[in-house]
Design an enzyme around this catalytic site. Structure first.
Site, mmCIF file in Angstrom:
data_model
loop_
_atom_site.group_PDB
_atom_site.id
_atom_site.type_symbol
_atom_site.label_atom_id
_atom_site.label_comp_id
_atom_site.label_asym_id
_atom_site.label_seq_id
_atom_site.Cartn_x
_atom_site.Cartn_y
_atom_site.Cartn_z
ATOM 1 N N CYS A 114 -98.481 -20.996 95.778
ATOM 2 C CA CYS A 114 -98.348 -19.929 94.793
ATOM 3 C C CYS A 114 -99.738 -19.466 94.392
ATOM 4 O O CYS A 114 -100.636 -20.293 94.189
ATOM 5 C CB CYS A 114 -97.587 -20.473 93.582
ATOM 6 S SG CYS A 114 -97.359 -19.282 92.264
ATOM 7 N N HIS A 157 -88.586 -17.058 95.492
ATOM 8 C CA HIS A 157 -89.772 -17.568 94.796
ATOM 9 C C HIS A 157 -90.239 -16.551 93.746
ATOM 10 O O HIS A 157 -90.529 -16.900 92.608
ATOM 11 C CB HIS A 157 -90.867 -17.859 95.828
ATOM 12 C CG HIS A 157 -92.175 -18.322 95.264
ATOM 13 N ND1 HIS A 157 -92.658 -19.595 95.480
ATOM 14 C CD2 HIS A 157 -93.107 -17.692 94.500
ATOM 15 C CE1 HIS A 157 -93.842 -19.717 94.869
ATOM 16 N NE2 HIS A 157 -94.128 -18.566 94.269
ATOM 17 N N GLU A 158 -90.298 -15.277 94.155
ATOM 18 C CA GLU A 158 -90.788 -14.238 93.232
ATOM 19 C C GLU A 158 -89.792 -13.951 92.111
ATOM 20 O O GLU A 158 -90.192 -13.743 90.965
ATOM 21 C CB GLU A 158 -91.141 -12.956 93.997
ATOM 22 C CG GLU A 158 -92.230 -13.121 95.044
ATOM 23 C CD GLU A 158 -93.471 -13.864 94.575
ATOM 24 O OE1 GLU A 158 -93.844 -13.735 93.392
ATOM 25 O OE2 GLU A 158 -94.068 -14.591 95.391
ATOM 26 N N HIS A 161 -90.231 -16.307 89.373
ATOM 27 C CA HIS A 161 -91.321 -15.945 88.444
ATOM 28 C C HIS A 161 -90.816 -15.034 87.325
ATOM 29 O O HIS A 161 -91.282 -15.128 86.196
ATOM 30 C CB HIS A 161 -92.466 -15.245 89.186
ATOM 31 C CG HIS A 161 -93.437 -16.174 89.829
ATOM 32 N ND1 HIS A 161 -94.128 -17.148 89.135
ATOM 33 C CD2 HIS A 161 -93.848 -16.273 91.118
ATOM 34 C CE1 HIS A 161 -94.914 -17.805 89.962
ATOM 35 N NE2 HIS A 161 -94.768 -17.294 91.184
#
Length: 190
Positions: A114, A157-158, A161
């Site tokens: 990351c 993954h994004e 966030h």
């Protein structure tokens, strides 16, 4: 131009907030941010530009990582076909959400990295192997897309966030390198 100095690091409170939904159509500032995030990823994958501006290579970035708590991500996943002239998936996604996913899970063999984490964190990060997403593009058009394997992992993954979740939250703290039943390790194409 976004550089690594604009990317906030783990421990920063913005990374743990749930990002706000963006009103469609986007304002000029949000559109500019989306374009700059995508430009950062493209630049980070160009060895000469990356070296010149000291960019860490990335395939995805979320607005919270540049300290903007809004639901916007950019992804630039190169094709694993050496002959390909276009990336596998490259776009800005506004208010992205997963509308369906496979039961089958997958993970990267080397774990995940990351841009907001400056240390190696070993462990398998379980993700859905296939997802279907809905999002708005920068022009405000609603889009739907099916993604599999690496592209699906990047987008998950994004989106994490945007929800204040870091990849290492998904690693089994007691046994980070144990493969849960049914978890398929994504083979690299190299």
């Amino acid at each position: 131009m976004i550089t690594m100095k604009d990317v906030i690091r783990e421990g920063h409170p913005t990374l743990r907030k749930v990002a706000k939904k963006i009103a469609i159509p986007l304002n000029q500032e949000e559109e500019k941010l989306g374009n700059e995030m995508l430009e950062f990823l493209i630049n980070s994958q160009d060895p000469e530009i990356a070296e010149k501006y000291e960019l860490r290579p990335g395939v995805g970035i979320a607005a919270p990582q540049v300290d903007v708590s809004k639901r916007i991500i950019a992804v630039h996943v190169p094709s694993d076909d050496p002959e390909a002239t276009e990336p596998e998936f490259s776009t800005v996604l506004v208010n992205p959400r997963i509308i369906s996913h496979s039961v089958q899970q997958t993970c990267l063999p080397e774990g995940e990295g990351c841009l907001s984490v400056d240390r190696e964190i070993p462990g398998y990060v379980p993700r859905h192997k296939r997802i279907r997403i809905e999002y708005f593009d920068l022009e405000g058009n609603k889009q739907k897309k099916r993604l599999t394997d690496f592209s699906a992992i990047v987008v998950q993954h994004e989106i994490d966030h945007l929800n204040g979740v870091m990849f290492f939250d998904r690693i089994d703290p007691d046994n980070p390198l144990a493969l849960p039943d049914g978890l398929e390790v994504l083979e690299s194409e190299e």
